[in-house]
Enzyme design. Structure first.
Site: not given
Ligand code: GUN
Length: 294
Positions: A53, A97, A120
């Site tokens: 990311k 995350q 998100d």
């Molecule tokens: N963990 C697995 N997928 C995601 C996601 O799309 N966003 C976040 N913040 N954590 C995750």
């Protein structure tokens, strides 16, 4: 054979190029999209997602900040950090995350993020807006799946869509998105889960089969209609490659299903790159909203 593959990597590359251009234009108007990613602990999967990311954010030209917190951090400290970024005008998107360590209340953390910075799309305010078709920020994986289908020329309107898995991250939101009375949606959606009787009787009716079950080989060729479009959201770690990288497989028996489907997403290189790309798109959107440009 390769003509059957939907390359998420390629579609993601195209969208990221578009976002690069949009970011450059925003910068000319004095707006630099800002994204903070907050990682708690050192779970290898989470580290690799957050690294990807951050890399994407830098390539597109964002102001990007990475926060690495120890697994033992207290909930109050994490909430204080979120509050700081909620008030930081250089930051338009905040991503924590998941999953978080057990001693931290995930719901409390997600509620603490300013809904206008919730790139998100996990805050209940944004989940609610998604349900009524007024979303500002769609959750990234489902939004990426919808884009993949649209940009691959798959007809969604009126299609029989079957979703396997009811997680808040993927199953529930993709069902909600594809049933909206909107272009690129308006499908008839069935959602299957562990309580479903005779799963195959549902999956065999799907024009578009979206699998987010979290289990390798959850879908075998006998469960797929000839000519169906198959979207495999699974990311199962099944060992390490010779180079020491994680070896991944999806939830679909790929080699078997390839023979009967019309299109399928590979793992890796399918849905994964799209998730990250939609996070970038949401961040650009957040920056535009904050600047009064959208
Ligand atoms: N963990 C697995 N997928 C995601 C996601 O799309 N966003 C976040 N913040 N954590 C995750």
């Amino acid at each position: 054979m390769t003509t059957k593959l939907i390359s998420g990597s390629e579609v993601a590359r195209q969208i990221r190029e578009e976002l690069k251009g949009e970011t450059a234009r925003l910068k000319e108007r004095g707006v630099v999209p800002g994204l903070v990613t907050i990682l708690v602990g050192d779970d290898p999967g989470s580290v690799s997602y957050v690294t990807a990311k951050q890399k994407a954010a830098k390539e597109i030209g964002f102001h990007s900040v990475q926060e690495n917190l120890p697994a033992a951090i207290g909930e109050a400290e994490l909430l204080a950090m979120i509050d700081r970024y909620n008030r930081d005008p250089r930051i338009h998107g905040i991503l924590v995350q998941l999953p978080l360590p057990k001693h931290i209340n995930e719901t409390k953390v997600l509620y603490a993020i300013d809904p206008n910075k919730d790139v998100d799309g996990f805050h209940p305010m944004n989940v609610g807006k998604m349900m009524i078709g007024e979303a500002a920020f769609l959750p990234c994986t489902p939004a990426g799946i919808q884009q993949l289908l649209i940009r691959s020329g798959v007809k969604i309107e009126g299609a029989e869509v079957v979703v396997v898995g009811r997680s808040n991250l993927v199953g529930k939101p993709i069902a909600a998105i594809l049933m909206q009375k909107q272009p690129g949606a308006n499908a008839t959606v069935t959602l299957c889960h562990t309580g479903t009787r005779d799963m195959a009787s549902h999956t065999r009716r799907a024009d578009i089969l979206i699998v987010a079950a979290g289990k390798p080989n959850a879908i075998t060729p006998d469960m797929v209609k000839e000519g169906a479009v198959v979207i495999d959201v699974g990311v199962n770690r099944i060992g390490t490659t010779a180079e020491g990288k994680a070896k991944l497989c999806g939830d679909v028996d790929f080699a078997g299903v390839l023979n009967c489907c019309s299109l399928i997403t590979p793992v890796p290189g399918g849905v994964g790159p799209m998730t990250i790309t939609m996070l970038m798109e949401n961040t650009v959107k957040a920056a535009k909203l904050a600047a009064g440009l959208e």
